[in-house]
Design a protein around this motif. Sequence first.
Motif, short mmCIF file in Angstrom:
data_model
loop_
_atom_site.label_atom_id
_atom_site.label_comp_id
_atom_site.label_asym_id
_atom_site.label_seq_id
_atom_site.Cartn_x
_atom_site.Cartn_y
_atom_site.Cartn_z
N VAL A 1 17.60 2.22 8.86
CA VAL A 1 17.29 3.21 7.87
C VAL A 1 16.04 2.55 6.90
CG1 VAL A 1 17.71 5.06 6.30
CG2 VAL A 1 19.41 4.23 8.34
N VAL A 2 15.01 3.06 6.97
CA VAL A 2 13.97 2.73 6.05
C VAL A 2 13.44 3.82 4.97
CG1 VAL A 2 13.07 0.92 7.73
CG2 VAL A 2 12.11 3.34 7.59
N THR A 3 12.91 3.28 3.93
CA THR A 3 12.42 4.18 2.83
C THR A 3 11.04 4.89 3.26
OG1 THR A 3 11.08 2.38 1.92
CG2 THR A 3 13.45 2.67 1.17
N GLU A 4 10.53 5.82 2.54
CA GLU A 4 9.10 6.19 2.77
C GLU A 4 8.14 5.16 2.27
OE1 GLU A 4 8.49 8.96 4.10
OE2 GLU A 4 10.44 9.88 4.35
N TRP A 5 6.91 5.39 3.07
CA TRP A 5 5.79 4.24 2.62
C TRP A 5 5.40 4.45 1.24
CZ3 TRP A 5 4.59 0.56 5.94
CH2 TRP A 5 4.67 0.49 7.41
N THR A 6 5.12 3.28 0.73
CA THR A 6 4.36 3.11 -0.49
C THR A 6 3.18 3.61 -0.57
OG1 THR A 6 3.88 1.00 -0.38
CG2 THR A 6 6.18 1.23 -1.25
N GLU A 7 2.47 3.93 -1.77
CA GLU A 7 1.04 4.17 -1.80
C GLU A 7 0.42 2.94 -1.64
OE1 GLU A 7 -0.23 6.91 -2.35
OE2 GLU A 7 1.77 8.19 -2.77
N TRP A 8 -0.90 3.12 -0.88
CA TRP A 8 -1.74 1.84 -0.53
C TRP A 8 -2.00 1.16 -1.84
CZ3 TRP A 8 -2.24 0.48 4.23
CH2 TRP A 8 -2.14 1.42 5.27
#
Length: 783
Positions: A556-563
């Motif tokens: 299970v992973v988090t959402e992507w951070t902003e670039w």
Amino acid sequence: MGIRLHLLLLQYYLVSSFLCNAVAFVEEPAGGRSDGYCGRILRAQTQGTRRDGHHEFRLRMEGDPESYKPGNTYRVVLLATSPAYFRGFTLIALKEGREGTTDDDYTGHFQIIDEEDTQYMTNCPPAVTESTPRRRTRIQVLWTAPPSGSGCVILKASIVQKRIIYFQDEGSLTLRLCEKERVFGEATEAPPDQCCACGTAKYRLTFFGNWSEKVHPKDYPRRANHWSALIGGSHSRGYVLWEYGGYASEGVRQVAELGSPIKMEEEIRQKGDEVLTVIKTKAQWPAWQPLNLRAAPSAEFSVDRTRHLMSFLTMLGPSPDWNVGLSGEDLCTKECGWVQRLETELIPWDAGTDSGVTYESPNKPTLPQEKIRPLTSLDHPQSPFYDPEGGAITPVARVLVERIARKGEQCNVVPDTVDDIVADIGQEEKEEDDTPETCIYSGWSPWSACSSATCEKGRRMRQRMLKAQLDLSVPCPHTQDFQPCMGPGCSMEEPSTCMMSEWISWSACSVSCGMGMRSRERYVKQYPEDGSLCQLHTEETEKCVVNEECSPSSCVVTEWTEWDPCSVTCGVGIRRRERMVKMPPIDGSMCKTEVAEVEKCMMPECHTIPCMLSPWSDWSECSVTCGRGLRTRQRMLKSDPAECTEELEQSEKCMLPECPVDCMVSDWSEWSECNKSCGKGHTIRTRMVKLEPQFGGSACPEMIQRKKCKIRKCRTKTKEAKRQTGKGWCRMQPWSSWTDCTKPCGGGIQERFMMVKKRAKGSSSTGSCKDRKEIRACNVHLC
């Protein structure tokens, strides 16, 4: 014409006096009243543009007392119901029937809590007004009641919202309080808000943190955001963990700056009987996750009549010294009952020990220390909560306090809508006694054990003693009572004689991915009259599924951070974004999901570059090996220093696991007496554990030591026989049993004795014929 002009100027003052306290008053026409500045303010408030504010604004005194006690201090709050707000205000306290034209008309005195929010009015010291005109939804001050004999008091508030002035002689912006009448025999020192509830109540506190990049995007710290361990307690009014307008203790400072609850818990436990329950939950890394992946932390605590307040705090990190929490929340109601449910949104407050203005500001101790105050949206332009309009800060957390059980006899005036009273085991019901008044008995003894150890019917017995028979002609009933019973686990009645509470809500699922278990509980409200155990279940468990799509080999992973920003300021570069692994695969395999992405980025075409810098170096190691420290990184200047103003070094806070706490022990006790009265023996000494090791600290050393001792040579049997047949013979009793150990753990001592049974005539008890004693160590295991 002159009168109209005067009224227009007076209305202009009314608005501008709240927006800027620098407008001079117009002199009244000849023949008018010439009283003081405060009196003119009151008349201006009654003549200006005004509206009723029953539903939007409210003046409230904490606890909503119906009377005041002379000399007591109360917290007064002026608040607006969302979405309403106000920019300016005035708050006064008058003797009933007075107009405020003389200094004697005012009574009691106000005390400023937050000087950035409130101040005493210029030229009218009895009144309180705003420090700066801005949008606000709440202010608070302290008010000390006047001395005895002052009569009734009227607290009035007027507020300004744009160009509309709200001021009421009656209603939600006016409070009327009269002096509390003293009842004959009443304790004069009893507080006016003493709790009158009976029994005890048990609560569950659940903390919901909603401090996230989505809700609070400005400068949100992506990598190290977390909530520290929550710490607090249920306590009496004699103890204050923290409060607005007070100073942070060392325990509060360590929570606020370091996120460490150890010192705070030590301070709470040192208060002894002032505290009933210590409240603790674990820290949360990261600060926010969906509830289907991580259950909200919770803790249970109890309250009683003397310890009916609840306080707690937790740090949002990284931050200079910012926390959220509740202070002295009263769970006792005016109807002598216990609050059923409390739900409050929390905004951050400043502990007054660090002067940083951003999440990751370098450490900057505040000297001298300042008072605890709530953060506002106008504190500093660099603050992550800054709002040039002065709007309210969006709450960063929410706390839910639910009553889950009550115990003991209750005395609430208003019937409670929740039936959650828990029965006491072994509680006997009072039975009617029809014995004659001429027969005086002792109380009944407890019931004996059942004569049957199986589910066959048996009998149990209780007894009482006849103390006196005042009339011999009136017989006294029997002194024994019998009752049918069965062995443990059996019941004479149907299961319905066991009265149970309602089920408490289900717990969080035991896993954050896949299939797990959850449970719920209920309590026994009334046990069967025969004293047998209830056969009904008090706990249930069931399977639960979280995220059905996950498999044993998935993670299970988090959402992507902003670039991240582009690596160059002109031309073609790269940029990067990341996501974190929340939970590795259940089967122990490596997580194969991508956690980083890199792509090209295009910036404007490069031209002459006046300032050339090398890339940033890697971050240095943290400056500490545990706890909170700093790390730095550098870059080099490759062009003319005169044309470059860019920073060459950056620092940020870093957080490592808690520092180890070594075991602490007391000093050695004195050596005990020798365990032998003659010949070779041993003596011991002990010490106690004062603080158990934590977070991998050093283990505790030995708690008991012994060494050899020698009193004198023992007499031989021949000499002993001579001693018994000679002039100084004596006869000894056998050794007694060993006494109970002096300590349950940590090393104690036992003794036994041999007493002289008979000695020869004329022999002395101080000679060889005397009592003997032996000692030995016991319960040497750690506590």
